[in-house]
Structure formats: structure tokens, C-alpha cells
Design a protein around this motif. Structure first.
Motif, PDB file in Angstrom:
ATOM      1  N   ARG A   1     -16.351  19.580  -8.191  1.00 31.33           N
ATOM      2  CA  ARG A   1     -15.712  19.464  -6.889  1.00 31.33           C
ATOM      3  C   ARG A   1     -14.952  20.745  -6.542  1.00 31.33           C
ATOM      4  O   ARG A   1     -14.469  21.445  -7.434  1.00 31.33           O
ATOM      5  CB  ARG A   1     -14.719  18.300  -6.882  1.00 31.33           C
ATOM      6  CG  ARG A   1     -15.357  16.922  -7.038  1.00 31.33           C
ATOM      7  CD  ARG A   1     -16.021  16.460  -5.754  1.00 31.33           C
ATOM      8  NE  ARG A   1     -16.532  15.097  -5.865  1.00 31.33           N
ATOM      9  CZ  ARG A   1     -15.824  14.014  -5.595  1.00 31.33           C
ATOM     10  NH1 ARG A   1     -14.557  14.139  -5.222  1.00 31.33           N
ATOM     11  NH2 ARG A   1     -16.353  12.809  -5.699  1.00 31.33           N
ATOM     12  N   SER A   2     -14.821  20.994  -5.246  1.00 37.67           N
ATOM     13  CA  SER A   2     -14.039  22.140  -4.777  1.00 37.67           C
ATOM     14  C   SER A   2     -12.636  21.665  -4.428  1.00 37.67           C
ATOM     15  O   SER A   2     -12.477  20.777  -3.595  1.00 37.67           O
ATOM     16  CB  SER A   2     -14.691  22.769  -3.542  1.00 37.67           C
ATOM     17  OG  SER A   2     -16.013  23.162  -3.807  1.00 37.67           O
TER      18      SER A   2
ATOM     19  N   ARG B   1     -21.324  25.406  -4.332  1.00 31.79           N
ATOM     20  CA  ARG B   1     -20.387  25.514  -5.439  1.00 31.79           C
ATOM     21  C   ARG B   1     -20.983  26.333  -6.571  1.00 31.79           C
ATOM     22  O   ARG B   1     -22.203  26.460  -6.704  1.00 31.79           O
ATOM     23  CB  ARG B   1     -20.016  24.120  -5.976  1.00 31.79           C
ATOM     24  CG  ARG B   1     -19.270  23.260  -4.985  1.00 31.79           C
ATOM     25  CD  ARG B   1     -18.736  22.002  -5.656  1.00 31.79           C
ATOM     26  NE  ARG B   1     -19.791  21.169  -6.188  1.00 31.79           N
ATOM     27  CZ  ARG B   1     -20.401  20.209  -5.512  1.00 31.79           C
ATOM     28  NH1 ARG B   1     -20.049  19.970  -4.270  1.00 31.79           N
ATOM     29  NH2 ARG B   1     -21.343  19.486  -6.068  1.00 31.79           N
TER      30      ARG B   1
ATOM     31  N   GLN C   1     -19.074  24.167   0.923  1.00 29.20           N
ATOM     32  CA  GLN C   1     -19.983  23.423   0.052  1.00 29.20           C
ATOM     33  C   GLN C   1     -21.401  23.340   0.627  1.00 29.20           C
ATOM     34  O   GLN C   1     -22.380  23.475  -0.104  1.00 29.20           O
ATOM     35  CB  GLN C   1     -19.425  22.019  -0.188  1.00 29.20           C
ATOM     36  CG  GLN C   1     -18.094  22.033  -0.923  1.00 29.20           C
ATOM     37  CD  GLN C   1     -17.616  20.650  -1.317  1.00 29.20           C
ATOM     38  OE1 GLN C   1     -18.135  20.024  -2.232  1.00 29.20           O
ATOM     39  NE2 GLN C   1     -16.613  20.154  -0.607  1.00 29.20           N
TER      40      GLN C   1
ATOM     41  N   LEU D   1     -13.740  23.750   4.068  1.00 35.88           N
ATOM     42  CA  LEU D   1     -14.120  23.131   2.795  1.00 35.88           C
ATOM     43  C   LEU D   1     -15.541  22.587   2.860  1.00 35.88           C
ATOM     44  O   LEU D   1     -16.362  22.842   1.965  1.00 35.88           O
ATOM     45  CB  LEU D   1     -13.134  22.008   2.451  1.00 35.88           C
ATOM     46  CG  LEU D   1     -13.353  21.309   1.114  1.00 35.88           C
ATOM     47  CD1 LEU D   1     -13.090  22.259  -0.041  1.00 35.88           C
ATOM     48  CD2 LEU D   1     -12.452  20.079   1.003  1.00 35.88           C
TER      49      LEU D   1
ATOM     50  N   ASP E   1      -5.056  20.014  -7.112  1.00 36.89           N
ATOM     51  CA  ASP E   1      -5.598  20.023  -5.765  1.00 36.89           C
ATOM     52  C   ASP E   1      -4.527  19.521  -4.798  1.00 36.89           C
ATOM     53  O   ASP E   1      -3.675  18.737  -5.182  1.00 36.89           O
ATOM     54  CB  ASP E   1      -6.826  19.134  -5.761  1.00 36.89           C
ATOM     55  CG  ASP E   1      -7.571  18.996  -4.451  1.00 36.89           C
ATOM     56  OD1 ASP E   1      -7.337  19.773  -3.532  1.00 36.89           O
ATOM     57  OD2 ASP E   1      -8.413  18.097  -4.363  1.00 36.89           O
TER      58      ASP E   1
END
Length: 265
Positions: free
Chosen positions: A127-128, A121, A116, A112, A145
Motif C-alpha cells: 500500500r502507498s 507502486r 497508484q 494518491l 500513515d
């Protein structure tokens, strides 16, 4: 446009790497003729594992990476310090346009963070999220999420819903995925501050099929295809799935062993 889908695979990531990773890669290569793979990891070890199988060699390339990011390492520090790791090198292949995707069973946090820091992104995405497919009685559902954003904002949950809907349409072939937000009741006025603020925003979205709230007990019945929540709630749901599955498997195993012993007696 290339006739192939080029995928970078972290050969060193996961508890049973590289053996199980190589085995899965070979299965995928033999099943999909349009797939090309770049196996990223310690070259000699990867070659040794590949030698055990028959596979289309022209569609496989090994990219040497001497370092491995371990599960317990701080993700950001690991990404910054281990430049020759399989995760960093795999993500670099995506950034450089040499691969269309990166697959790893390694450190989720490092993947993650690396996604980024290295790949970046999509423009406009705040946000991821982490989004696993979970089983329901009506097929897989996307939980989004489940671990990346513990303190999400309403605008981010809306984006999760939109991204999740796009994923289900294009990856699973679901033409009109039902989107729901996790809540403590079906009524619109229920929930904490985050849910209450997010609900009308989702309701106003004309590019998703928002069906309202979903209680945790209804998730396994397949009432929704995209299940939206912040990472704290999502992680609790995911870990509960894992615990229930483990309990059921142990129960089945014990029942089989007991039945076997009785039949022998």
C-alpha cells in the motif's frame, strides 16, 4: 546519470494556485542550480505568472494542461475522466521517465489514486501511505500513515516503518532514525489487535531502529523520528496538530492586538 533533478510541478493545484506555486518554483530554481522544472498547467496563465519573476529560463519548461481536478471531486473518477488535467499529465511525466518526481498542492486523494493508477507502486509494496513531516522539539518527525489506509494490516505497517526509515535517512540526513508505533501505553502487551500483532514484527526487523511504542503526548517531545500508525489514528493526530497550531496562532494574534490597544490608551 543526469546532472539535473527533473521535477514536474502542478501549477494549478492548491488554494492559491497558480500564483503561490509559481513563486515557490522560482525560489527553488534560484536556490538549486541542479533543479529543472516542468510546470504543468494552463499555459497562458502559467506564462503570465512567470513573467513577474527573474529566473533561469533554460531550466523551466511549460507543459500545457487544460483541465483541473478540484478538491471535492471523487479521486479515482477524476483521474480516469480528466486525462488533460495537471495532475494526470504531471504523473505521466514521471511514468515516462521524463521527470524524477511530481509535486502538487492539489487534491491529496487524486494524487494518491493517480500515483497508484498511473505511476504504480514499487514492486513488493502493498500500500502507498501518506507521510507528512511534523514538528517536534528535536526536529521533524515523519508521521506514516496519516490518511491513505484506514484499515491497514500488520505487514503494511511494517512496510510503512521501513519506507519511513529510508525516507528519513536519505531526505533529512538522519543516519539512524528511531521508529516507534503509536500506542496507548509504553508496555508491549498494550494496544488494539493491530498494534499487538504489528509490535513483534517491527521488533524482529533488523533494518530499522525500532524503539517500541510511543504515546501521542510524547510525539511533540521528539522521542521518535518515524511514527507508525494506521491512517485513522494518523489522521486524528495530524488534525490535532493543525487545531492546536491554529489555536495558538489565534491566541498570539489576540494577545498582540490587546497589547497594541493598551499601549495606545
Amino acid at each position: 546519470m543526469s546532472e539535473y533533478v527533473n521535477v514536474a510541478v502542478d501549477a494549478m493545484g492548491g488554494d492559491n494556485a497558480p500564483g503561490e506555486i509559481i513563486k515557490g518554483t522560482v525560489d527553488a530554481l534560484n536556490a538549486y542550480r541542479q533543479l529543472r522544472v516542468m510546470l504543468v498547467g494552463r499555459e497562458e496563465i502559467v506564462k503570465e505568472e512567470l513573467a513577474k519573476y527573474t529566473y533561469p529560463e533554460k531550466r523551466v519548461r511549460i507543459v500545457n494542461a487544460t483541465e483541473i481536478i478540484e478538491m471535492a471531486e471523487p479521486p479515482v473518477n477524476a483521474i480516469r475522466k480528466k486525462k488533460d488535467s495537471s495532475i494526470v499529465k504531471g504523473l505521466q511525466l514521471v511514468k515516462e521517465g521524463k521527470c524524477d518526481a511530481f509535486v502538487s498542492a492539489g487534491s491529496t486523494g487524486a494524487i494518491l489514486a493517480g500515483g497508484q493508477l498511473i505511476v504504480g507502486r514499487i514492486r513488493g509494496i502493498e500500500r502507498s501511505p501518506l507521510a507528512p513531516l511534523i514538528p517536534t522539539s528535536k526536529g521533524p518527525a515523519l508521521l506514516i500513515d496519516c490518511g491513505a489506509n484506514m484499515d491497514a494490516r500488520p505487514s503494511q505497517l511494517v512496510q510503512f516503518a521501513q519506507m519511513g526509515s529510508i525516507y528519513m535517512k536519505n531526505i533529512t540526513g538522519n543516519p539512524n532514525p528511531r521508529v516507534a508505533i503509536v500506542n496507548v501505553g509504553a508496555e508491549e502487551e498494550k494496544g488494539n489487535a493491530l498494534v499487538k500483532e504489528t509490535f513483534p514484527l517491527l521488533k524482529a526487523c533488523d533494518n530499522i531502529n525500532f524503539i517500541g511504542s510511543i504515546e501521542a503526548r510524547d510525539i511533540t517531545d521528539g522521542y521518535a523520528d518515524v511514527i507508525v500508525c494506521d491512517a485513522f489514528v494518523g489522521n486524528v493526530i495530524l488534525k490535532m496538530f493543525e487545531g492546536v497550531a491554529s489555536t495558538l496562532l489565534h491566541g498570539i494574534k489576540d494577545a498582540i492586538m490587546s497589547s497594541t490597544l493598551q499601549s495606545r490608551n
